[in-house]
Motif scaffolding. Structure first.
Motif, PDB file in Angstrom:
ATOM      1  N   MET A  46       0.839  -1.194   0.000  1.00  0.00           N
ATOM      2  CA  MET A  46       0.000   0.000   0.000  1.00  0.00           C
ATOM      3  C   MET A  46       0.871   1.239   0.000  1.00  0.00           C
ATOM      4  O   MET A  46       1.972   1.242   0.516  1.00  0.00           O
ATOM      5  N   GLY A  47       0.345   2.273  -0.575  1.00  0.00           N
ATOM      6  CA  GLY A  47       1.113   3.501  -0.625  1.00  0.00           C
ATOM      7  C   GLY A  47       0.203   4.668  -0.902  1.00  0.00           C
ATOM      8  O   GLY A  47      -0.881   4.512  -1.464  1.00  0.00           O
ATOM      9  N   PHE A  48       0.661   5.797  -0.501  1.00  0.00           N
ATOM     10  CA  PHE A  48      -0.130   7.007  -0.675  1.00  0.00           C
ATOM     11  C   PHE A  48      -0.441   7.270  -2.130  1.00  0.00           C
ATOM     12  O   PHE A  48      -1.490   7.784  -2.482  1.00  0.00           O
ATOM     13  N   TRP A  49       0.503   6.895  -3.004  1.00  0.00           N
ATOM     14  CA  TRP A  49       0.363   7.247  -4.417  1.00  0.00           C
ATOM     15  C   TRP A  49      -0.241   6.136  -5.257  1.00  0.00           C
ATOM     16  O   TRP A  49      -0.313   6.261  -6.475  1.00  0.00           O
ATOM     17  N   ASP A  50      -0.645   5.051  -4.627  1.00  0.00           N
ATOM     18  CA  ASP A  50      -1.300   3.990  -5.386  1.00  0.00           C
ATOM     19  C   ASP A  50      -2.514   4.559  -6.111  1.00  0.00           C
ATOM     20  O   ASP A  50      -3.269   5.343  -5.562  1.00  0.00           O
ATOM     21  N   ASN A  51      -2.674   4.133  -7.341  1.00  0.00           N
ATOM     22  CA  ASN A  51      -3.826   4.529  -8.148  1.00  0.00           C
ATOM     23  C   ASN A  51      -3.817   5.992  -8.581  1.00  0.00           C
ATOM     24  O   ASN A  51      -4.784   6.470  -9.166  1.00  0.00           O
ATOM     25  N   GLU A  52      -2.742   6.675  -8.269  1.00  0.00           N
ATOM     26  CA  GLU A  52      -2.642   8.055  -8.756  1.00  0.00           C
ATOM     27  C   GLU A  52      -1.938   8.035 -10.102  1.00  0.00           C
ATOM     28  O   GLU A  52      -1.057   7.223 -10.347  1.00  0.00           O
ATOM     29  N   ILE A  53      -2.366   8.929 -10.966  1.00  0.00           N
ATOM     30  CA  ILE A  53      -1.680   9.019 -12.244  1.00  0.00           C
ATOM     31  C   ILE A  53      -1.199  10.447 -12.483  1.00  0.00           C
ATOM     32  O   ILE A  53      -1.761  11.406 -11.957  1.00  0.00           O
ATOM     33  N   CYS A  54      -0.171  10.549 -13.292  1.00  0.00           N
ATOM     34  CA  CYS A  54       0.433  11.835 -13.596  1.00  0.00           C
ATOM     35  C   CYS A  54      -0.552  12.707 -14.372  1.00  0.00           C
ATOM     36  O   CYS A  54      -1.170  12.259 -15.330  1.00  0.00           O
ATOM     37  N   GLU A  55      -0.688  13.947 -13.933  1.00  0.00           N
ATOM     38  CA  GLU A  55      -1.652  14.816 -14.604  1.00  0.00           C
ATOM     39  C   GLU A  55      -1.122  15.348 -15.933  1.00  0.00           C
ATOM     40  O   GLU A  55      -1.869  15.916 -16.714  1.00  0.00           O
ATOM     41  N   TYR A  56       0.160  15.122 -16.203  1.00  0.00           N
ATOM     42  CA  TYR A  56       0.728  15.595 -17.467  1.00  0.00           C
ATOM     43  C   TYR A  56       0.739  14.519 -18.537  1.00  0.00           C
ATOM     44  O   TYR A  56       0.410  14.773 -19.684  1.00  0.00           O
ATOM     45  N   CYS A  57       1.137  13.310 -18.146  1.00  0.00           N
ATOM     46  CA  CYS A  57       1.297  12.274 -19.172  1.00  0.00           C
ATOM     47  C   CYS A  57       0.484  11.026 -18.895  1.00  0.00           C
ATOM     48  O   CYS A  57       0.440  10.126 -19.716  1.00  0.00           O
ATOM     49  N   GLY A  58      -0.162  10.952 -17.737  1.00  0.00           N
ATOM     50  CA  GLY A  58      -0.987   9.791 -17.440  1.00  0.00           C
ATOM     51  C   GLY A  58      -0.211   8.586 -16.960  1.00  0.00           C
ATOM     52  O   GLY A  58      -0.759   7.508 -16.799  1.00  0.00           O
ATOM     53  N   GLY A  59       1.083   8.768 -16.730  1.00  0.00           N
ATOM     54  CA  GLY A  59       1.910   7.666 -16.248  1.00  0.00           C
ATOM     55  C   GLY A  59       1.617   7.333 -14.799  1.00  0.00           C
ATOM     56  O   GLY A  59       0.993   8.117 -14.083  1.00  0.00           O
ATOM     57  N   ALA A  60       2.087   6.177 -14.373  1.00  0.00           N
ATOM     58  CA  ALA A  60       1.891   5.756 -12.984  1.00  0.00           C
ATOM     59  C   ALA A  60       2.818   6.543 -12.069  1.00  0.00           C
ATOM     60  O   ALA A  60       3.938   6.880 -12.437  1.00  0.00           O
ATOM     61  N   ILE A  61       2.331   6.822 -10.882  1.00  0.00           N
ATOM     62  CA  ILE A  61       3.151   7.542  -9.914  1.00  0.00           C
ATOM     63  C   ILE A  61       3.660   6.570  -8.869  1.00  0.00           C
ATOM     64  O   ILE A  61       2.901   5.802  -8.290  1.00  0.00           O
ATOM     65  N   VAL A  62       4.946   6.596  -8.681  1.00  0.00           N
ATOM     66  CA  VAL A  62       5.568   5.700  -7.711  1.00  0.00           C
ATOM     67  C   VAL A  62       6.159   6.520  -6.577  1.00  0.00           C
ATOM     68  O   VAL A  62       6.591   7.650  -6.781  1.00  0.00           O
ATOM     69  N   GLU A  63       6.167   5.920  -5.391  1.00  0.00           N
ATOM     70  CA  GLU A  63       6.688   6.661  -4.254  1.00  0.00           C
ATOM     71  C   GLU A  63       8.205   6.559  -4.192  1.00  0.00           C
ATOM     72  O   GLU A  63       8.776   5.496  -4.367  1.00  0.00           O
ATOM     73  N   LYS A  64       8.817   7.699  -3.968  1.00  0.00           N
ATOM     74  CA  LYS A  64      10.275   7.736  -3.866  1.00  0.00           C
ATOM     75  C   LYS A  64      10.668   8.709  -2.786  1.00  0.00           C
ATOM     76  O   LYS A  64       9.881   9.539  -2.354  1.00  0.00           O
ATOM     77  N   ARG A  65      11.899   8.596  -2.367  1.00  0.00           N
ATOM     78  CA  ARG A  65      12.473   9.593  -1.458  1.00  0.00           C
ATOM     79  C   ARG A  65      13.318  10.522  -2.314  1.00  0.00           C
ATOM     80  O   ARG A  65      14.176  10.066  -3.053  1.00  0.00           O
ATOM     81  N   VAL A  66      13.034  11.777  -2.194  1.00  0.00           N
ATOM     82  CA  VAL A  66      13.743  12.726  -3.041  1.00  0.00           C
ATOM     83  C   VAL A  66      14.388  13.819  -2.183  1.00  0.00           C
ATOM     84  O   VAL A  66      14.120  13.940  -0.997  1.00  0.00           O
ATOM     85  N   THR A  67      15.221  14.588  -2.832  1.00  0.00           N
ATOM     86  CA  THR A  67      15.805  15.745  -2.180  1.00  0.00           C
ATOM     87  C   THR A  67      15.118  16.985  -2.724  1.00  0.00           C
ATOM     88  O   THR A  67      15.032  17.180  -3.922  1.00  0.00           O
ATOM     89  N   LEU A  68      14.602  17.777  -1.819  1.00  0.00           N
ATOM     90  CA  LEU A  68      13.899  18.995  -2.212  1.00  0.00           C
ATOM     91  C   LEU A  68      14.826  20.193  -2.100  1.00  0.00           C
ATOM     92  O   LEU A  68      15.589  20.305  -1.152  1.00  0.00           O
ATOM     93  N   HIS A  69      14.697  21.093  -3.051  1.00  0.00           N
ATOM     94  CA  HIS A  69      15.424  22.345  -2.969  1.00  0.00           C
ATOM     95  C   HIS A  69      14.410  23.428  -2.658  1.00  0.00           C
ATOM     96  O   HIS A  69      13.438  23.574  -3.361  1.00  0.00           O
ATOM     97  N   ARG A  70      14.647  24.137  -1.604  1.00  0.00           N
ATOM     98  CA  ARG A  70      13.738  25.228  -1.283  1.00  0.00           C
ATOM     99  C   ARG A  70      14.572  26.460  -0.994  1.00  0.00           C
ATOM    100  O   ARG A  70      15.672  26.374  -0.459  1.00  0.00           O
ATOM    101  N   GLN A  71      13.987  27.588  -1.315  1.00  0.00           N
ATOM    102  CA  GLN A  71      14.688  28.815  -1.012  1.00  0.00           C
ATOM    103  C   GLN A  71      14.002  29.470   0.169  1.00  0.00           C
ATOM    104  O   GLN A  71      12.820  29.778   0.112  1.00  0.00           O
TER     105      GLN A  71
END
Ligand SMILES: [Zn+2]
Length: 74
Positions: free
Chosen positions: A1-26
């Protein structure tokens, strides 16, 4: 189970997978790197999605100076 299950990309319709990323914020003119942020990433086009509560946590963490893993870049 995951938060992004069944979610699709609003730009290309691809599947969304959960990952750990590095965010850049100012923040106050400084770049802050926040690592290990849970995010949804489109498997096709790579667009990143962040849950609203995750963003809120990040903002609160930074403001409260309990930054998760702060790295100040030059
Ligand atoms: Zn996509």
């Amino acid at each position: 189970m995951g938060f992004w299950d069944n979610e699709i990309c609003e730009y290309c319709g691809g599947a969304i997978v959960e990952k750990r990323v590095t965010l850049h914020r100012q923040i106050r003119g400084k770049y802050v790197l926040i690592e290990n942020v849970p995010a949804g990433v489109c498997a096709k086009c790579g667009t990143g999605y962040y849950a609203a509560n995750v963003l809120k946590t990040i903002e609160a963490s930074v403001r409260g100076r309990q930054v998760l893993v702060p790295v100040y870049s030059l």
